[in-house]
Design a protein around this motif. Structure first.
Motif, PDB file in Angstrom:
ATOM      1  N   ILE A  31      58.170  56.118  60.790  1.00  0.00           N
ATOM      2  CA  ILE A  31      58.721  55.810  59.468  1.00  0.00           C
ATOM      3  C   ILE A  31      59.996  56.592  59.227  1.00  0.00           C
ATOM      4  O   ILE A  31      60.994  56.047  58.747  1.00  0.00           O
ATOM      5  CB  ILE A  31      57.659  56.070  58.379  1.00  0.00           C
ATOM      6  N   TRP A  32      59.996  57.875  59.575  1.00  0.00           N
ATOM      7  CA  TRP A  32      61.200  58.687  59.362  1.00  0.00           C
ATOM      8  C   TRP A  32      62.353  58.170  60.216  1.00  0.00           C
ATOM      9  O   TRP A  32      63.480  58.015  59.731  1.00  0.00           O
ATOM     10  CB  TRP A  32      60.933  60.155  59.666  1.00  0.00           C
ATOM     11  N   ASP A  33      62.087  57.892  61.486  1.00  0.00           N
ATOM     12  CA  ASP A  33      63.145  57.419  62.376  1.00  0.00           C
ATOM     13  C   ASP A  33      63.739  56.097  61.903  1.00  0.00           C
ATOM     14  O   ASP A  33      64.938  55.873  62.013  1.00  0.00           O
ATOM     15  CB  ASP A  33      62.614  57.250  63.804  1.00  0.00           C
ATOM     16  N   LYS A  34      62.911  55.224  61.364  1.00  0.00           N
ATOM     17  CA  LYS A  34      63.387  53.900  60.972  1.00  0.00           C
ATOM     18  C   LYS A  34      63.883  53.834  59.525  1.00  0.00           C
ATOM     19  O   LYS A  34      64.790  53.052  59.219  1.00  0.00           O
ATOM     20  CB  LYS A  34      62.276  52.868  61.183  1.00  0.00           C
ATOM     21  N   TYR A  35      63.300  54.640  58.642  1.00  0.00           N
ATOM     22  CA  TYR A  35      63.587  54.504  57.209  1.00  0.00           C
ATOM     23  C   TYR A  35      64.118  55.783  56.563  1.00  0.00           C
ATOM     24  O   TYR A  35      64.041  55.944  55.348  1.00  0.00           O
ATOM     25  CB  TYR A  35      62.322  54.035  56.471  1.00  0.00           C
ATOM     26  N   GLU A  36      64.683  56.666  57.365  1.00  0.00           N
ATOM     27  CA  GLU A  36      65.196  57.933  56.836  1.00  0.00           C
ATOM     28  C   GLU A  36      66.162  57.723  55.671  1.00  0.00           C
ATOM     29  O   GLU A  36      66.061  58.395  54.638  1.00  0.00           O
ATOM     30  CB  GLU A  36      65.877  58.720  57.952  1.00  0.00           C
ATOM     31  N   GLN A  37      67.100  56.814  55.832  1.00  0.00           N
ATOM     32  CA  GLN A  37      68.108  56.597  54.777  1.00  0.00           C
ATOM     33  C   GLN A  37      67.472  56.107  53.478  1.00  0.00           C
ATOM     34  O   GLN A  37      67.831  56.573  52.400  1.00  0.00           O
ATOM     35  CB  GLN A  37      69.186  55.623  55.263  1.00  0.00           C
ATOM     36  N   GLU A  38      66.510  55.185  53.588  1.00  0.00           N
ATOM     37  CA  GLU A  38      65.828  54.687  52.396  1.00  0.00           C
ATOM     38  C   GLU A  38      65.042  55.812  51.718  1.00  0.00           C
ATOM     39  O   GLU A  38      65.020  55.926  50.495  1.00  0.00           O
ATOM     40  CB  GLU A  38      64.881  53.531  52.733  1.00  0.00           C
ATOM     41  N   LEU A  39      64.393  56.653  52.524  1.00  0.00           N
ATOM     42  CA  LEU A  39      63.621  57.763  51.958  1.00  0.00           C
ATOM     43  C   LEU A  39      64.535  58.763  51.265  1.00  0.00           C
ATOM     44  O   LEU A  39      64.236  59.227  50.160  1.00  0.00           O
ATOM     45  CB  LEU A  39      62.797  58.448  53.044  1.00  0.00           C
ATOM     46  N   LYS A  40      65.652  59.083  51.895  1.00  0.00           N
ATOM     47  CA  LYS A  40      66.600  60.031  51.293  1.00  0.00           C
ATOM     48  C   LYS A  40      67.198  59.484  50.002  1.00  0.00           C
ATOM     49  O   LYS A  40      67.468  60.237  49.067  1.00  0.00           O
ATOM     50  CB  LYS A  40      67.706  60.379  52.277  1.00  0.00           C
ATOM     51  N   PHE A  45      60.759  60.442  45.629  1.00  0.00           N
ATOM     52  CA  PHE A  45      59.828  59.966  46.664  1.00  0.00           C
ATOM     53  C   PHE A  45      60.061  60.698  47.980  1.00  0.00           C
ATOM     54  O   PHE A  45      59.140  60.853  48.779  1.00  0.00           O
ATOM     55  CB  PHE A  45      59.986  58.452  46.845  1.00  0.00           C
ATOM     56  N   LEU A  46      61.281  61.181  48.193  1.00  0.00           N
ATOM     57  CA  LEU A  46      61.592  61.936  49.408  1.00  0.00           C
ATOM     58  C   LEU A  46      60.667  63.134  49.558  1.00  0.00           C
ATOM     59  O   LEU A  46      60.290  63.497  50.668  1.00  0.00           O
ATOM     60  CB  LEU A  46      63.048  62.406  49.382  1.00  0.00           C
ATOM     61  N   TYR A  47      60.268  63.730  48.449  1.00  0.00           N
ATOM     62  CA  TYR A  47      59.456  64.946  48.495  1.00  0.00           C
ATOM     63  C   TYR A  47      57.960  64.673  48.603  1.00  0.00           C
ATOM     64  O   TYR A  47      57.192  65.595  48.848  1.00  0.00           O
ATOM     65  CB  TYR A  47      59.741  65.801  47.264  1.00  0.00           C
ATOM     66  N   GLN A  50      55.274  61.904  52.774  1.00  0.00           N
ATOM     67  CA  GLN A  50      54.225  62.131  53.775  1.00  0.00           C
ATOM     68  C   GLN A  50      52.838  62.087  53.137  1.00  0.00           C
ATOM     69  O   GLN A  50      51.886  61.611  53.754  1.00  0.00           O
ATOM     70  CB  GLN A  50      54.462  63.425  54.527  1.00  0.00           C
ATOM     71  N   TYR A  51      52.722  62.551  51.913  1.00  0.00           N
ATOM     72  CA  TYR A  51      51.465  62.369  51.174  1.00  0.00           C
ATOM     73  C   TYR A  51      51.221  60.875  50.957  1.00  0.00           C
ATOM     74  O   TYR A  51      50.102  60.381  51.125  1.00  0.00           O
ATOM     75  CB  TYR A  51      51.524  63.101  49.829  1.00  0.00           C
ATOM     76  N   ASP A  52      52.271  60.164  50.600  1.00  0.00           N
ATOM     77  CA  ASP A  52      52.144  58.732  50.325  1.00  0.00           C
ATOM     78  C   ASP A  52      51.791  57.929  51.572  1.00  0.00           C
ATOM     79  O   ASP A  52      51.132  56.891  51.467  1.00  0.00           O
ATOM     80  CB  ASP A  52      53.423  58.209  49.666  1.00  0.00           C
ATOM     81  N   VAL A  53      52.182  58.390  52.750  1.00  0.00           N
ATOM     82  CA  VAL A  53      51.767  57.742  53.995  1.00  0.00           C
ATOM     83  C   VAL A  53      50.248  57.823  54.118  1.00  0.00           C
ATOM     84  O   VAL A  53      49.581  56.847  54.446  1.00  0.00           O
ATOM     85  CB  VAL A  53      52.448  58.395  55.223  1.00  0.00           C
ATOM     86  N   ARG A  54      49.680  58.983  53.837  1.00  0.00           N
ATOM     87  CA  ARG A  54      48.229  59.154  53.920  1.00  0.00           C
ATOM     88  C   ARG A  54      47.516  58.350  52.832  1.00  0.00           C
ATOM     89  O   ARG A  54      46.456  57.784  53.067  1.00  0.00           O
ATOM     90  CB  ARG A  54      47.854  60.634  53.853  1.00  0.00           C
TER      91      ARG A  54
END
Length: 80
Positions: A31-40, A45-47, A50-54
């Motif tokens: 997810i980070w490798d593919k969606y880093e820009q969207e997360l940033k 939500f950036l913070y 990883q909780y939201d993945v779980r």
């Protein structure tokens, strides 16, 4: 805008790319490798992503899209 429902789709996408099963760290890396820009760009939500993945994985288990792990940490996440 990134949200929890989108995270569920990303978890499924990651697991499909990983051959149907993967460890949480591998799903997060995908997810980070593919969606880093969207997360940033997502603001706060950036913070929590990883909780939201779980959270997403648990919701997918509740929807019978992921196999249950019965509170075990030694099992990968696996699509049904």
């Amino acid at each position: 805008m990134v949200n929890r429902e989108m995270m569920k789709l990303w978890v499924i996408e990651a697991l499909n790319d990983l051959g149907g099963a993967g460890w949480p760290k591998d799903v997060s890396k995908y997810i980070w490798d593919k969606y880093e820009q969207e997360l940033k760009a997502s603001g706060s939500f950036l913070y929590t992503w990883q909780y939201d993945v779980r959270w997403a994985a648990q919701q997918l288990r509740n929807e019978n899209k992921l196999k249950p792990v019965h509170k075990r940490r030694d099992l990968p996440w696996e699509l049904v």
